[in-house]
Design a protein around this motif. Structure first.
Motif, mmCIF file in Angstrom:
data_model
loop_
_atom_site.group_PDB
_atom_site.id
_atom_site.type_symbol
_atom_site.label_atom_id
_atom_site.label_comp_id
_atom_site.label_asym_id
_atom_site.label_seq_id
_atom_site.Cartn_x
_atom_site.Cartn_y
_atom_site.Cartn_z
ATOM 1 N N ASP A 51 -7.852 5.386 17.261
ATOM 2 C CA ASP A 51 -7.571 6.559 18.086
ATOM 3 C C ASP A 51 -6.075 6.834 18.122
ATOM 4 N N ALA A 52 -5.723 8.040 18.572
ATOM 5 C CA ALA A 52 -4.315 8.459 18.606
ATOM 6 C C ALA A 52 -3.459 7.583 19.517
ATOM 7 N N THR A 56 -3.571 -11.669 12.044
ATOM 8 C CA THR A 56 -4.640 -10.746 11.678
ATOM 9 C C THR A 56 -4.068 -9.597 10.864
ATOM 10 N N LEU A 57 -4.693 -9.331 9.718
ATOM 11 C CA LEU A 57 -4.321 -8.212 8.848
ATOM 12 C C LEU A 57 -5.398 -7.146 8.979
ATOM 13 N N LEU A 58 -5.053 -6.015 9.570
ATOM 14 C CA LEU A 58 -5.984 -4.893 9.664
ATOM 15 C C LEU A 58 -5.811 -4.033 8.422
ATOM 16 N N VAL A 59 -6.877 -3.930 7.622
ATOM 17 C CA VAL A 59 -6.817 -3.180 6.362
ATOM 18 C C VAL A 59 -7.682 -1.933 6.510
ATOM 19 N N THR A 60 -7.059 -0.760 6.348
ATOM 20 C CA THR A 60 -7.792 0.484 6.571
ATOM 21 C C THR A 60 -7.125 1.645 5.850
ATOM 22 N N ASP A 61 -7.927 2.571 5.316
ATOM 23 C CA ASP A 61 -7.335 3.760 4.712
ATOM 24 C C ASP A 61 -7.161 4.848 5.775
ATOM 25 N N HIS A 62 -6.469 5.913 5.404
ATOM 26 C CA HIS A 62 -6.078 6.946 6.368
ATOM 27 C C HIS A 62 -7.250 7.683 7.005
ATOM 28 N N SER A 63 -8.436 7.617 6.411
ATOM 29 C CA SER A 63 -9.591 8.323 6.974
ATOM 30 C C SER A 63 -9.948 7.814 8.373
ATOM 31 N N LYS A 64 -9.590 6.577 8.679
ATOM 32 C CA LYS A 64 -9.967 5.988 9.972
ATOM 33 C C LYS A 64 -9.167 6.576 11.133
ATOM 34 N N LEU A 114 -2.165 -2.559 7.358
ATOM 35 C CA LEU A 114 -1.984 -2.149 5.960
ATOM 36 C C LEU A 114 -2.820 -0.903 5.736
ATOM 37 N N THR A 115 -2.149 0.204 5.407
ATOM 38 C CA THR A 115 -2.835 1.470 5.215
ATOM 39 C C THR A 115 -2.043 2.332 4.247
ATOM 40 N N ASP A 116 -2.665 3.428 3.797
ATOM 41 C CA ASP A 116 -2.002 4.267 2.806
ATOM 42 C C ASP A 116 -1.231 5.420 3.425
ATOM 43 N N GLU A 117 -1.558 5.783 4.662
ATOM 44 C CA GLU A 117 -0.916 6.932 5.294
ATOM 45 C C GLU A 117 -1.078 6.814 6.800
ATOM 46 N N VAL A 118 -0.017 7.096 7.562
ATOM 47 C CA VAL A 118 -0.059 6.915 9.018
ATOM 48 C C VAL A 118 0.333 8.213 9.724
ATOM 49 N N PRO A 119 -0.473 8.681 10.695
ATOM 50 C CA PRO A 119 -0.078 9.864 11.469
ATOM 51 C C PRO A 119 1.181 9.593 12.297
ATOM 52 N N SER A 160 6.789 0.568 19.434
ATOM 53 C CA SER A 160 6.844 -0.187 20.691
ATOM 54 C C SER A 160 6.051 -1.491 20.615
ATOM 55 N N THR A 161 5.600 -1.863 19.409
ATOM 56 C CA THR A 161 4.804 -3.088 19.248
ATOM 57 C C THR A 161 5.462 -4.016 18.225
ATOM 58 N N LYS A 162 4.925 -5.220 18.115
ATOM 59 C CA LYS A 162 5.390 -6.171 17.098
ATOM 60 C C LYS A 162 4.562 -6.092 15.819
ATOM 61 N N THR A 163 3.595 -5.182 15.796
ATOM 62 C CA THR A 163 2.738 -5.017 14.620
ATOM 63 C C THR A 163 3.558 -4.510 13.437
ATOM 64 N N LYS A 164 3.456 -5.204 12.310
ATOM 65 C CA LYS A 164 4.189 -4.797 11.100
ATOM 66 C C LYS A 164 3.331 -3.821 10.305
ATOM 67 N N LEU A 165 3.943 -2.688 9.952
ATOM 68 C CA LEU A 165 3.255 -1.681 9.140
ATOM 69 C C LEU A 165 3.613 -1.894 7.669
ATOM 70 N N ILE A 166 2.587 -1.971 6.831
ATOM 71 C CA ILE A 166 2.805 -1.989 5.383
ATOM 72 C C ILE A 166 2.095 -0.760 4.821
ATOM 73 N N THR A 167 2.900 0.209 4.336
ATOM 74 C CA THR A 167 2.342 1.419 3.753
ATOM 75 C C THR A 167 2.055 1.167 2.285
ATOM 76 N N CYS A 168 0.815 1.353 1.888
ATOM 77 C CA CYS A 168 0.364 0.974 0.542
ATOM 78 C C CYS A 168 0.104 2.220 -0.274
ATOM 79 N N ARG A 169 0.976 2.474 -1.262
ATOM 80 C CA ARG A 169 0.807 3.660 -2.109
ATOM 81 C C ARG A 169 0.916 3.286 -3.574
#
Length: 197
Positions: free
Chosen positions: A121-122, A147-155, A174-179, A188-197
């Motif tokens: 969710d937003a 924990t590694l959350l793996v998801t494409d942009h459709s989610k 880990l995702t390909d595109e982030v809003p 504001s979090t410690k979650t690391k974003l890995i953009t996968c293209r």
């Protein structure tokens, strides 16, 4: 006619397996880079975690616990892997869920959890369609050091009805595109974003 996608029912497994397959494979390759040889890990239900299982086939001596029958079938090609299946109720898509699955997973403490999700969710909430599946996912998060959350942009555009937690509950996204809204949330979090293209 046109209609809003259902927030109560997931799309068919065969459709999901074909959908965004190139993105899922790229995400899976990036996730596999974070897993050292000799690690222990959970692999969750879902087509993106299955893509990660496939990407891990070049690794050595992984100890894997999974409730994903399809992932286990892929992983058994590597004879150096030690694969343990969780018990429980078998779904048509090869996922295993239920109270027995949660109890089984909760007995472990592993290095990594590879987690899939149905919707984000937003506000950063992690959502799914099935209450029983969410209980298993929660057990994986609680039993994993990372924990590694793996998801494409459709989610990011889907809606589901059962809340698992928040993006801040996972160490990596880990995702390909982030809003943009999710980008703001992640700052504001410690979650690391890995953009996968």
């Amino acid at each position: 006619g046109a209609a809003s996608p259902s927030s109560a029912e997931n799309s068919d497994y065969v459709d999901r397996k074909q959908f965004f397959s190139s993105q899922k494979n790229i995400i899976a390759q990036e996730a596999a880079k974070l897993i050292p040889n000799g690690s222990s890990l959970f692999i969750d239900i879902g087509t993106t975690p299955e893509a990660v299982a496939n990407a891990l086939l070049g690794h050595e001596k992984l100890r894997i616990v999974t409730n994903n029958l399809n992932a286990a079938h892929l992983l058994r090609q590597n004879e150096s892997f030690d694969i343990v299946m969780a018990g429980g109720s078998l779904r048509m898509d090869g996922g295993i869920i239920g109270e027995a699955t949660v109890n089984f997973i909760s007995q472990f403490r592993l290095d990594f959890g590879i987690l899939g999700i149905s919707a984000i969710d937003a506000d950063g909430s992690l959502l799914d369609y099935d209450y029983h599946e969410v209980q298993v996912k929660r057990a994986i998060i609680e039993s994993s050091r990372q924990t590694l959350l793996v998801t494409d942009h459709s989610k990011f555009t889907r809606q589901a009805i059962v809340r698992l937690g928040e993006l801040s509950d996972v160490e990596y996204l880990l995702t390909d595109e982030v809003p943009n809204g999710i980008m703001d949330y992640l700052r504001s979090t410690k979650t690391k974003l890995i953009t996968c293209r």
